[in-house]
Design an enzyme around this catalytic site. Structure first.
Site, short mmCIF file in Angstrom:
data_model
loop_
_atom_site.label_atom_id
_atom_site.label_comp_id
_atom_site.label_asym_id
_atom_site.label_seq_id
_atom_site.Cartn_x
_atom_site.Cartn_y
_atom_site.Cartn_z
N HIS A 74 0.85 -1.19 0.00
CA HIS A 74 0.00 0.00 0.00
C HIS A 74 0.88 1.24 0.00
O HIS A 74 2.11 1.14 0.11
CB HIS A 74 -0.97 -0.01 1.18
CG HIS A 74 -0.32 0.09 2.53
ND1 HIS A 74 0.59 -0.83 3.01
CD2 HIS A 74 -0.45 1.03 3.52
CE1 HIS A 74 0.97 -0.47 4.22
NE2 HIS A 74 0.37 0.65 4.55
N HIS A 76 1.32 3.87 2.04
CA HIS A 76 1.92 4.58 3.18
C HIS A 76 3.43 4.55 2.99
O HIS A 76 4.00 3.52 2.61
CB HIS A 76 1.53 3.91 4.51
CG HIS A 76 0.16 4.31 5.00
ND1 HIS A 76 -0.66 3.47 5.71
CD2 HIS A 76 -0.51 5.49 4.88
CE1 HIS A 76 -1.78 4.12 6.01
NE2 HIS A 76 -1.72 5.33 5.51
N ASP A 78 6.10 4.31 4.66
CA ASP A 78 7.04 3.35 5.25
C ASP A 78 7.08 2.04 4.47
O ASP A 78 7.88 1.16 4.77
CB ASP A 78 6.71 3.08 6.74
CG ASP A 78 5.28 2.66 6.98
OD1 ASP A 78 4.37 3.19 6.31
OD2 ASP A 78 5.05 1.78 7.83
N HIS A 79 6.24 1.92 3.44
CA HIS A 79 6.24 0.69 2.64
C HIS A 79 6.82 0.88 1.23
O HIS A 79 6.98 -0.08 0.50
CB HIS A 79 4.82 0.10 2.56
CG HIS A 79 4.37 -0.39 3.90
ND1 HIS A 79 4.41 -1.71 4.26
CD2 HIS A 79 3.94 0.30 4.99
CE1 HIS A 79 4.00 -1.83 5.52
NE2 HIS A 79 3.72 -0.62 5.99
N HIS A 154 -7.21 -1.88 6.14
CA HIS A 154 -6.29 -0.85 6.61
C HIS A 154 -6.87 0.53 6.31
O HIS A 154 -7.95 0.64 5.75
CB HIS A 154 -4.93 -1.07 5.93
CG HIS A 154 -3.80 -0.33 6.53
ND1 HIS A 154 -3.60 -0.21 7.88
CD2 HIS A 154 -2.77 0.37 5.95
CE1 HIS A 154 -2.51 0.53 8.11
NE2 HIS A 154 -1.99 0.88 6.95
N ASP A 224 -0.14 -3.93 5.93
CA ASP A 224 -0.65 -3.60 7.25
C ASP A 224 -2.13 -3.98 7.30
O ASP A 224 -2.83 -3.80 6.31
CB ASP A 224 -0.53 -2.10 7.51
CG ASP A 224 0.89 -1.59 7.55
OD1 ASP A 224 1.82 -2.35 7.34
OD2 ASP A 224 1.08 -0.37 7.74
N HIS A 282 6.56 -5.21 11.79
CA HIS A 282 5.91 -3.90 11.68
C HIS A 282 5.61 -3.35 13.08
O HIS A 282 4.54 -2.82 13.35
CB HIS A 282 4.63 -3.97 10.83
CG HIS A 282 4.16 -2.60 10.37
ND1 HIS A 282 3.29 -1.83 11.12
CD2 HIS A 282 4.45 -1.88 9.27
CE1 HIS A 282 3.06 -0.69 10.47
NE2 HIS A 282 3.75 -0.70 9.36
ZN LIG Z 1 0.06 1.49 6.56
#
Ligand SMILES: [Zn+2]
Length: 317
Positions: A74, A76, A78-79, A154, A224, A282
């Site tokens: 996805h 976000h 941090d990914h 999520h 997530d 995570h």
């Molecule tokens: Zn996320």
């Protein structure tokens, strides 16, 4: 050659998961944002691509040019915030082979803008595959394996990924193989057929001369997500499950508000799915020591480990 069975196939065919990043939204205590390298018989999949991924690939001696597919769960940051740097390094290092990139729609625009403003023209093609997020989709298939998406719950459209080996051919049992069989008769045996003469009469039944196929292995990556018991069915019986465990159960309220899971919920899902093993990651930057999260999960699902940086999980068959 496998001496035990007399089989000429290699004794093991690799299926490894290397953890490159196990942190939640923020890097913390030496933990990097999400990234894993999944290698199955020389097919290399980078799963999520958090900041610092290049350093981690180098640290664990993984060759970035061998990565053929990058799967982003996805959008976000941090990914995927390690992706642009990785693509530019591939460009600078002269990559020419195609790269397949899978993500929710929009990542192609982000990449294109970076390339346009830097006036970079990589010599390799980036083939973008937009993902849906409501039903499972097969996004990769060849003669050995499939990869499908796992719809997650999520704050943004988000999918996990399920890697599954196809059924393998039966193995010839050399100890029982009669002399003088023709190559095409042996090939037929491997495909599960009987050995026949030219008139079609059965000379040997398949099960007399073969052993069952090696086990087909599977791995599910789920990050997530809030606790989503409906996915247990899709990932039933996986050999290994990576599931996010951003918080401990004492922060269950926060987990639900932010679309994340607790360690206990990750373990419950592993149990519902009948997984062979659970890796949790995570994790929130609030935790320096992860032992309490591990203990919490192990109370529900004993075969749990932390997905720590540098950990190589090898699935055996
Ligand atoms: Zn996320």
């Amino acid at each position: 050659m496998n001496l035990e069975t007399g089989n000429q196939q290699p004794a093991t065919i690799s299926f490894t998961i290397t953890i490159l990043g196990s942190s939640g939204a923020l890097p913390a205590y030496g933990r990097f944002p999400s990234a894993q390298l999944v290698e199955i018989e020389n097919r290399y999949f980078l799963v999520d691509c958090g900041e610092g991924v290049q350093m981690q690939l180098m640290r664990y001696h993984a060759n970035m040019h061998r990565i053929g597919h990058i799967l982003i769960s996805h959008l976000h940051g941090d990914h995927y915030l390690g992706l642009v740097g990785l693509l530019f390094s591939m460009h600078l290092l002269g990559r020419t082979n195609d790269l397949h990139l899978y993500s929710q729609p929009g990542l192609d625009e982000i990449i294109t803008a970076h390339l346009r403003y830097s006036r970079a023209a990589p010599a390799f093609r980036i083939i973008f595959h937009p993902l849906g997020h409501e039903t499972p989709q097969t996004i990769f298939e060849d003669d050995k394996l499939t990869v499908e998406t796992i719809p997650l719950t999520h704050k943004l459209p988000c999918t996990g990924f399920l890697f599954r080996e196809k059924t393998k051919p039966r193995r010839i049992d050399k100890t029982r193989l009669p002399a003088g069989l023709l190559l095409q008769q042996i090939a037929a045996l491997k495909k599960g057929y009987d050995v026949t003469d030219e008139d079609g009469n059965i000379l040997y039944r398949n099960e007399e001369l073969t052993l069952p196929p090696r086990k087909s292995r599977s791995y599910a990556y789920c990050s997530d997500t809030a606790f989503a018991p409906h996915i247990a069915n899709q990932i039933k019986g996986v050999d290994a499950l990576y599931h996010e465990a951003t918080f401990g159960q004492d922060e269950a309220e926060r987990a639900h508000l932010t679309g994340h899971s607790t360690a206990a919920e990750a373990a419950t899902l592993a149990s519902l799915a009948g997984a062979g093993k659970l890796l949790i990651g995570h994790v929130s930057a609030r935790y320096r020591d992860l032992t309490p999260l591990l203990d919490e999960a192990r109370q529900i699902f004993p075969n749990t480990d932390l997905a720590e940086e540098g950990k190589v999980e090898e699935l055996v068959c």
